[in-house]
Write a protein that holds these residues in place. Structure first.
Motif, PDB file in Angstrom:
ATOM      1  N   ASP A  15      69.187  86.008  22.257  1.00  0.00           N
ATOM      2  CA  ASP A  15      69.989  85.235  23.189  1.00  0.00           C
ATOM      3  C   ASP A  15      70.801  86.143  24.115  1.00  0.00           C
ATOM      4  OD1 ASP A  15      71.147  82.692  24.157  1.00  0.00           O
ATOM      5  OD2 ASP A  15      72.978  83.458  23.207  1.00  0.00           O
ATOM      6  N   GLU A  20      64.415  83.129  26.235  1.00  0.00           N
ATOM      7  CA  GLU A  20      64.494  81.691  26.467  1.00  0.00           C
ATOM      8  C   GLU A  20      63.836  80.922  25.331  1.00  0.00           C
ATOM      9  OE1 GLU A  20      62.558  81.345  30.254  1.00  0.00           O
ATOM     10  OE2 GLU A  20      64.176  82.382  31.298  1.00  0.00           O
ATOM     11  N   ASP A  21      64.221  79.667  25.183  1.00  0.00           N
ATOM     12  CA  ASP A  21      63.608  78.733  24.229  1.00  0.00           C
ATOM     13  C   ASP A  21      63.463  79.358  22.841  1.00  0.00           C
ATOM     14  OD1 ASP A  21      62.535  76.369  23.315  1.00  0.00           O
ATOM     15  OD2 ASP A  21      60.538  76.743  24.135  1.00  0.00           O
ATOM     16  N   ARG A  43      60.664  86.612  30.109  1.00  0.00           N
ATOM     17  CA  ARG A  43      60.316  86.297  31.497  1.00  0.00           C
ATOM     18  C   ARG A  43      59.032  86.971  31.976  1.00  0.00           C
ATOM     19  NH1 ARG A  43      65.829  87.322  31.662  1.00  0.00           N
ATOM     20  NH2 ARG A  43      65.409  89.352  32.535  1.00  0.00           N
TER      21      ARG A  43
END
Length: 118
Positions: A15, A20-21, A43
């Motif tokens: 985090d 993400e997710d 990403r």
């Protein structure tokens, strides 16, 4: 679902590095391979490598070494095996292709990590 301290450390690290997710799957009753999968999306391929290498370094500083790692160099899907916890870091395309949540997820074994629940 409660997550153990190692899974929580992994989630927190990912985090802070903008993964993400972030999702934890309790797979202990479904396989002997691990108790939990921590899954996150990066990403791009450089982000996959940075997350995996950074996580390995961070945990190593605490005396926690992976049993094995795979895929870090390619940057599409990195796997860090910590025994009871296996961390999967995907780029977006590869995560959608393998969709581990659909393979291993049931109604009661999926935990979506969020900062507000720290």
């Amino acid at each position: 679902m409660e997550i153990n301290s190692l899974a929580a450390k992994i989630c927190e690290f990912l985090d802070t590095k903008l993964a993400e997710d972030i999702t934890v799957l309790d797979v202990g009753g479904l396989t002997i391979v691990a108790d939990r999968f921590v899954i996150a999306t990066a990403r791009n391929s450089n982000h996959v490598k940075t997350l995996a290498e950074g996580l390995e370094e961070k945990l190593s500083e605490e005396g926690i070494e992976p049993l094995r790692t795979e895929g870090i160099r390619e940057g599409r899907w990195a796997v860090l095996d910590y025994g009871a916890i296996i961390c999967h870091i995907f780029n977006d395309e590869t995560r959608m292709m393998y969709c581990l949540e659909k393979l291993w997820g049931k109604d009661d074994n999926v935990y979506r990590y969020s900062k507000s629940e720290k």
